[in-house]
Design a protein around this motif. Structure first.
Motif, PDB file in Angstrom:
ATOM      1  N   VAL B 243      49.659 -29.720  -8.412  1.00  0.00           N
ATOM      2  CA  VAL B 243      48.785 -28.530  -8.472  1.00  0.00           C
ATOM      3  C   VAL B 243      49.623 -27.252  -8.395  1.00  0.00           C
ATOM      4  O   VAL B 243      49.375 -26.289  -9.134  1.00  0.00           O
ATOM      5  CB  VAL B 243      47.731 -28.564  -7.341  1.00  0.00           C
ATOM      6  N   GLU B 244      50.644 -27.255  -7.530  1.00  0.00           N
ATOM      7  CA  GLU B 244      51.507 -26.069  -7.449  1.00  0.00           C
ATOM      8  C   GLU B 244      52.219 -25.842  -8.777  1.00  0.00           C
ATOM      9  O   GLU B 244      52.379 -24.702  -9.225  1.00  0.00           O
ATOM     10  CB  GLU B 244      52.519 -26.240  -6.315  1.00  0.00           C
ATOM     11  N   GLY B 245      52.631 -26.955  -9.400  1.00  0.00           N
ATOM     12  CA  GLY B 245      53.287 -26.872 -10.709  1.00  0.00           C
ATOM     13  C   GLY B 245      52.369 -26.250 -11.752  1.00  0.00           C
ATOM     14  O   GLY B 245      52.782 -25.398 -12.524  1.00  0.00           O
ATOM     15  N   VAL B 246      51.116 -26.671 -11.738  1.00  0.00           N
ATOM     16  CA  VAL B 246      50.139 -26.139 -12.715  1.00  0.00           C
ATOM     17  C   VAL B 246      49.868 -24.663 -12.433  1.00  0.00           C
ATOM     18  O   VAL B 246      49.844 -23.839 -13.348  1.00  0.00           O
ATOM     19  CB  VAL B 246      48.830 -26.954 -12.672  1.00  0.00           C
ATOM     20  N   ARG B 247      49.691 -24.324 -11.175  1.00  0.00           N
ATOM     21  CA  ARG B 247      49.383 -22.926 -10.823  1.00  0.00           C
ATOM     22  C   ARG B 247      50.524 -21.980 -11.187  1.00  0.00           C
ATOM     23  O   ARG B 247      50.300 -20.851 -11.605  1.00  0.00           O
ATOM     24  CB  ARG B 247      49.081 -22.809  -9.330  1.00  0.00           C
ATOM     25  N   GLN B 248      51.758 -22.448 -10.993  1.00  0.00           N
ATOM     26  CA  GLN B 248      52.904 -21.573 -11.270  1.00  0.00           C
ATOM     27  C   GLN B 248      53.513 -21.798 -12.649  1.00  0.00           C
ATOM     28  O   GLN B 248      54.500 -21.158 -13.003  1.00  0.00           O
ATOM     29  CB  GLN B 248      53.965 -21.790 -10.193  1.00  0.00           C
ATOM     30  N   GLY B 249      52.949 -22.746 -13.391  1.00  0.00           N
ATOM     31  CA  GLY B 249      53.458 -23.033 -14.742  1.00  0.00           C
ATOM     32  C   GLY B 249      54.847 -23.648 -14.740  1.00  0.00           C
ATOM     33  O   GLY B 249      55.663 -23.356 -15.610  1.00  0.00           O
ATOM     34  N   ILE B 250      55.136 -24.518 -13.748  1.00  0.00           N
ATOM     35  CA  ILE B 250      56.445 -25.194 -13.698  1.00  0.00           C
ATOM     36  C   ILE B 250      56.294 -26.513 -14.461  1.00  0.00           C
ATOM     37  O   ILE B 250      55.716 -27.480 -13.943  1.00  0.00           O
ATOM     38  CB  ILE B 250      56.887 -25.446 -12.234  1.00  0.00           C
ATOM     39  N   TYR B 251      56.818 -26.552 -15.675  1.00  0.00           N
ATOM     40  CA  TYR B 251      56.586 -27.700 -16.551  1.00  0.00           C
ATOM     41  C   TYR B 251      57.130 -29.008 -15.978  1.00  0.00           C
ATOM     42  O   TYR B 251      56.503 -30.049 -16.105  1.00  0.00           O
ATOM     43  CB  TYR B 251      57.213 -27.467 -17.929  1.00  0.00           C
ATOM     44  N   GLU B 252      58.324 -28.951 -15.357  1.00  0.00           N
ATOM     45  CA  GLU B 252      58.921 -30.214 -14.890  1.00  0.00           C
ATOM     46  C   GLU B 252      58.076 -30.850 -13.786  1.00  0.00           C
ATOM     47  O   GLU B 252      57.944 -32.079 -13.728  1.00  0.00           O
ATOM     48  CB  GLU B 252      60.375 -30.041 -14.443  1.00  0.00           C
TER      49      GLU B 252
END
Lengths: 293, 282
Positions: B243-252
């Motif tokens: 979820v943090e990846g999606v919110r911050q747009g961190i693809y990896e």
């Protein structure tokens, strides 16, 4: 006078009344369902608040704990939390209802691509494709697309509809398969009706009659999904119970009611819709059994 | 047979990974208007400065998150299977009294509660009633048995398990009821077999392949549910990273999280297919 032949309109009225009587349970439950939805929307109009107004906390917060005047307490800007939760659930319901209707329609169209094929394994490709997509959790797919697009309402609705379609299509395909195995269908074949006529005139109608029940049962689940999405901050610029809980989560020491009460509202409303949806779905199926017998 | 199934599982995983890459591209570039394409290496984090430290930290982070989520999954999935199958069989035995609805009612009612809200409500209760930190990242046990990590995992697992269990009970009962409705059951009954003998000796035994087919059906749902409950309870698992990846747009982080979930589902599906194959042979 006693032997008078009934007029066409009289016959039609009798048939309509008989049909209504046959559907009495479905109609009663469906009207309860619609009443609950109507109640949700009766509080949703003219609230006149932007989400940014709700989530702002001033230096001297104006919140109040729950009391007789404000059942759920108030927010940092003094807004009534019960009213906001009410609006939030109406928003979730509308998103869920549109997505469920679209999803069911799409699933029907998808199955219709395969249903007229006379082969025994006509739904094999459809089932395999839908199963393959199921390797990734539907929620993960939704989060990526909604989060990536910034939580646009139309994107959320379309993605939800597609996910409903992919999960529902194998079920509908199974109903078609079961429908073609009935005695009435065999009799129709024996009478010389073509496959197209039978599927269109008999099997499709039986399957379509189940859709209101499926819709009623799907909406509460989709409401929960929409609430979860708003909680994660991917529900866009809308007031929903999910976003209210997320807002309250940061203030659970100072004002615990802000996270607690919107959740109670969401639970009660979803539970009521789930129960009614399940009953409507069951009544619709039972009505089909009665008709078949 | 096992090698054949393994190959299919690897192909499925490849399809899921490709689908995930497509989803990220569609979500961020097409719908979100971002200019970082998923195939462009510069879209990923810059590891050039202090590469070793960053990479080591990244690996540790994923290892720790996997361990945390596997514990939650073991509790939720194990609980759903155990209760779902046992109560499902019992519900089918009580089919004349509507056992399916009776036994799954409590789980279905619990499933109406938003799972993320349940986790927050537990945290609030913990703060105000037990006077101790509520969320999973508030407190760390540095000596003695780490009961707290089990408690945290249980809070995340419980709401997901409840909904999955309700579904599992109904699915198991439906399979058994369908088998019990076949004409041979009536024939056995008229021949003088006892109800118990017919159910366990014939209906249950013949339904085993269909029952095994239900083993992995709740897993994608459980994983989807765990994603946001972990986020709500601030539990350091794969779901929170995702979820943090999606919110911050961190693809990896998005790709790793998605592939991790696909691997779990593929393994479960592979196990189900192997068991079903063995049952079919026997």
């Amino acid at each position: 006078m006693g032997n008078r032949r009934k007029s066409k309109s009289e016959l039609w009225a009798n048939q309509a009344l008989a049909k209504l009587w046959q559907l009495r349970f479905v109609l009663f439950l469906a009207s309860l369902y619609l009443l609950l939805a109507g109640w949700l929307f009766s509080g949703a109009h003219n609230v006149g608040v932007r989400p940014s107004d709700v989530y702002t906390v001033s230096e001297i917060p104006a919140w109040k704990a729950p009391d007789a005047e404000h059942w759920f307490g108030t927010t940092g800007t003094g807004l009534d939390l019960f009213r906001l939760s009410w609006v939030g659930m109406a928003t979730s319901f509308s998103v869920a209802a549109v997505a469920a209707a679209l999803g069911i329609g799409l699933a029907h169209l998808l199955v219709a691509l395969f249903v007229f094929d006379p082969g025994e394994k006509r739904f094999r490709l459809l089932n395999s494709a839908c199963r393959s997509v199921g390797i990734l959790p539907a929620m993960a797919v939704l989060i990526v697309l909604a989060g990536g697009s910034g939580g646009k309402q139309e994107v959320v609705i379309i993605v939800l509809a597609f996910l409903v379609c992919l999960h529902l299509a194998p079920v509908i395909a199974n109903w078609f398969r079961e429908g073609e195995e009935g005695f009435d269908v065999l009799a129709a074949y024996a009478l010389g009706l073509s496959r197209l006529e039978i599927v269109r005139g008999r099997v499709s109608r039986k399957v379509i009659r189940r859709y209101p029940g499926i819709f009623a049962a799907l909406v509460p689940s989709l409401m929960l999904v929409e609430t979860a999405l708003s909680f994660l901050g991917m529900g866009g610029d809308r007031i929903t119970c999910g976003s209210l809980i997320a807002y309250g989560q940061g203030l659970i020491i100072e004002a615990p009611w802000m996270a607690l009460y919107p959740g109670i509202m969401a639970s009660v409303v979803v539970l009521a819709f789930s129960l009614l949806g399940w009953l409507v779905n069951r009544a619709v199926r039972a009505e089909q059994i009665v008709r078949f017998l | 047979m096992i090698l054949h199934r393994l190959l299919i599982a690897v192909i499925r995983l490849g399809i899921a990974a490709a689908f995930l890459i497509l989803l990220v591209e569609v979500g961020y570039v097409l719908l979100g208007g971002a200019d970082r394409h998923v195939w462009d290496l510069s879209s990923y984090r810059d590891h050039s400065a202090g590469a070793e430290i960053v990479v080591t930290g990244w690996g540790d982070k994923w290892k720790s998150a996997s361990t945390h989520t596997l514990l939650v999954l073991a509790l939720a999935y194990g609980g759903a299977l155990l209760v779902g199958y046992i109560w499902g069989v019992l519900a089918a035995r009580w089919r004349r009294m509507g056992g399916k609805y009776l036994l799954s009612a409590i789980f279905s009612a619990f499933a109406a509660v938003p799972p993320f809200w349940f986790a927050i409500a537990v945290a609030i209760f913990s703060y105000f009633s037990w006077q101790r930190p509520g969320f999973a990242d508030d407190w760390v046990v540095d000596q003695g048995p780490d009961v707290l990590s089990w408690w945290n995992a249980a809070v995340v697992a419980l709401p997901a398990m409840a909904a999955a269990t309700g579904w599992q009970i109904r699915a198991v009962a439906e399979v058994l009821e369908k088998e019990a409705g076949l004409p041979y059951v009536r024939g056995l009954f008229y021949s003088g077999y006892s109800d118990e003998n017919i159910f366990y000796g014939n209906v249950f035994r013949r339904s085993l392949p269909d029952l095994v087919a239900l083993i992995d059906s709740t897993l994608p749902f459980l994983l989807g549910c765990i994603i946001y409950v972990e986020w709500a309870f601030r539990y350091a698992g794969i779901g929170r990273l995702f979820v943090e990846g999606v919110r911050q747009g961190i693809y990896e982080d998005i790709l790793m999280g998605g592939v991790w979930m696909a691997i779990v589902v593929c393994i479960a599906r592979f196990c189900r297919e192997v068991i079903a194959g063995l049952l079919k042979k026997s």
